[in-house]
Write a protein that holds these residues in place. Sequence first.
Motif, mmCIF file in Angstrom:
data_model
loop_
_atom_site.group_PDB
_atom_site.id
_atom_site.type_symbol
_atom_site.label_atom_id
_atom_site.label_comp_id
_atom_site.label_asym_id
_atom_site.label_seq_id
_atom_site.Cartn_x
_atom_site.Cartn_y
_atom_site.Cartn_z
ATOM 1 N N ARG A 1 -8.879 7.342 -4.796
ATOM 2 C CA ARG A 1 -7.697 6.667 -5.331
ATOM 3 C C ARG A 1 -6.615 7.707 -5.590
ATOM 4 N N MET A 2 -5.365 7.335 -5.312
ATOM 5 C CA MET A 2 -4.252 8.258 -5.468
ATOM 6 C C MET A 2 -3.259 7.694 -6.466
ATOM 7 N N GLN A 3 -2.801 8.579 -7.366
ATOM 8 C CA GLN A 3 -1.924 8.132 -8.429
ATOM 9 C C GLN A 3 -0.555 8.771 -8.304
ATOM 10 N N CYS A 4 0.490 7.947 -8.454
ATOM 11 C CA CYS A 4 1.861 8.446 -8.450
ATOM 12 C C CYS A 4 2.094 9.210 -9.739
ATOM 13 N N ARG A 5 2.528 10.453 -9.611
ATOM 14 C CA ARG A 5 2.724 11.251 -10.834
ATOM 15 C C ARG A 5 4.070 10.954 -11.483
ATOM 16 N N VAL A 6 4.847 10.092 -10.861
ATOM 17 C CA VAL A 6 6.137 9.724 -11.441
ATOM 18 C C VAL A 6 5.990 8.467 -12.320
ATOM 19 N N CYS A 7 5.310 7.430 -11.793
ATOM 20 C CA CYS A 7 5.235 6.170 -12.553
ATOM 21 C C CYS A 7 3.790 5.760 -12.834
ATOM 22 N N TRP A 8 2.824 6.544 -12.362
ATOM 23 C CA TRP A 8 1.401 6.322 -12.613
ATOM 24 C C TRP A 8 0.834 5.136 -11.854
ATOM 25 N N PHE A 9 1.570 4.646 -10.874
ATOM 26 C CA PHE A 9 1.002 3.633 -9.987
ATOM 27 C C PHE A 9 -0.219 4.236 -9.284
ATOM 28 N N VAL A 10 -1.294 3.455 -9.161
ATOM 29 C CA VAL A 10 -2.506 3.934 -8.496
ATOM 30 C C VAL A 10 -2.730 3.175 -7.197
ATOM 31 N N TYR A 11 -2.874 3.941 -6.104
ATOM 32 C CA TYR A 11 -3.242 3.345 -4.831
ATOM 33 C C TYR A 11 -4.755 3.427 -4.670
ATOM 34 N N ASP A 12 -5.397 2.250 -4.548
ATOM 35 C CA ASP A 12 -6.842 2.204 -4.368
ATOM 36 C C ASP A 12 -7.145 1.814 -2.922
ATOM 37 N N PRO A 13 -7.705 2.760 -2.132
ATOM 38 C CA PRO A 13 -7.963 2.473 -0.707
ATOM 39 C C PRO A 13 -8.851 1.248 -0.512
ATOM 40 N N ALA A 14 -9.745 0.992 -1.467
ATOM 41 C CA ALA A 14 -10.658 -0.145 -1.333
ATOM 42 C C ALA A 14 -9.895 -1.472 -1.382
ATOM 43 N N GLU A 15 -8.746 -1.461 -2.061
ATOM 44 C CA GLU A 15 -7.978 -2.694 -2.207
ATOM 45 C C GLU A 15 -6.785 -2.742 -1.262
ATOM 46 N N PRO B 1 5.265 1.821 -4.235
ATOM 47 C CA PRO B 1 5.843 0.473 -4.377
ATOM 48 C C PRO B 1 6.615 0.305 -5.677
ATOM 49 N N ASP B 2 6.273 1.088 -6.672
ATOM 50 C CA ASP B 2 6.899 0.920 -7.980
ATOM 51 C C ASP B 2 8.172 1.732 -8.145
ATOM 52 N N CYS B 3 8.138 3.007 -7.714
ATOM 53 C CA CYS B 3 9.284 3.868 -7.996
ATOM 54 C C CYS B 3 9.929 4.438 -6.735
ATOM 55 N N GLY B 4 9.300 4.232 -5.572
ATOM 56 C CA GLY B 4 9.935 4.635 -4.328
ATOM 57 C C GLY B 4 9.782 6.099 -3.978
ATOM 58 N N HIS B 5 9.001 6.851 -4.740
ATOM 59 C CA HIS B 5 8.780 8.249 -4.395
ATOM 60 C C HIS B 5 7.824 8.336 -3.203
ATOM 61 N N VAL C 1 -0.707 -3.356 3.932
ATOM 62 C CA VAL C 1 -1.742 -2.326 3.993
ATOM 63 C C VAL C 1 -3.096 -2.994 3.772
ATOM 64 N N GLU C 2 -3.933 -2.959 4.803
ATOM 65 C CA GLU C 2 -5.230 -3.624 4.732
ATOM 66 C C GLU C 2 -6.150 -2.937 3.730
ATOM 67 N N PRO C 3 -6.991 -3.730 3.037
ATOM 68 C CA PRO C 3 -8.030 -3.107 2.205
ATOM 69 C C PRO C 3 -8.888 -2.160 3.034
ATOM 70 N N GLY C 4 -9.227 -1.013 2.464
ATOM 71 C CA GLY C 4 -10.028 -0.030 3.186
ATOM 72 C C GLY C 4 -9.195 1.013 3.909
ATOM 73 N N THR C 5 -7.875 0.988 3.716
ATOM 74 C CA THR C 5 -7.009 1.982 4.355
ATOM 75 C C THR C 5 -6.933 3.244 3.507
ATOM 76 N N PRO C 6 -7.452 4.387 4.028
ATOM 77 C CA PRO C 6 -7.345 5.642 3.262
ATOM 78 C C PRO C 6 -5.888 6.022 3.034
ATOM 79 N N PHE C 7 -5.633 6.699 1.935
ATOM 80 C CA PHE C 7 -4.267 7.148 1.634
ATOM 81 C C PHE C 7 -3.686 7.950 2.793
ATOM 82 N N GLU C 8 -4.552 8.790 3.401
ATOM 83 C CA GLU C 8 -4.105 9.643 4.506
ATOM 84 C C GLU C 8 -3.539 8.831 5.670
ATOM 85 N N GLU C 9 -4.006 7.582 5.801
ATOM 86 C CA GLU C 9 -3.606 6.783 6.964
ATOM 87 C C GLU C 9 -2.401 5.896 6.688
ATOM 88 N N LEU C 10 -1.884 5.978 5.462
ATOM 89 C CA LEU C 10 -0.635 5.275 5.191
ATOM 90 C C LEU C 10 0.468 5.923 6.031
#
Length: 86
Positions: free
Chosen positions: A33-47, A70-74, A54-63
């Motif tokens: 899981r990857m977290q935005c250090r600006v707004c703390w949004f968390v990207y969960d690859p499983a979801e 999605p929250d702050c645009g960084h 973005v399909e569930p199961g997409t690794p962050f690397e493959e974005l």
Amino acid sequence: MTNAEPLPDRLEGAGAAEALERLMRTRIRPETRMQCRVCWFVYDPAEGLPDWGVEPGTPFEELPADWACPDCGHPKAAFLPADGSL
Ligand SMILES: [Zn+2]
């Protein structure tokens, strides 16, 4: 290189960004899981982010390279691994 390497307490100087990026590469797994250090949004690859195509199961690397928080645009570079706090 093991994946037990801790994040340094502080990063200084011109090599800081490079060192951080290298550290992240050793720590990011497809399921990390990857977290935005600006707004703390968390990207969960499983979801994934179905609302953003973005399909569930997409690794962050493959974005897409131009994917942004999605929250702050960084950009992806603003994200750090979130699994250390699990
Ligand atoms: Zn954000």
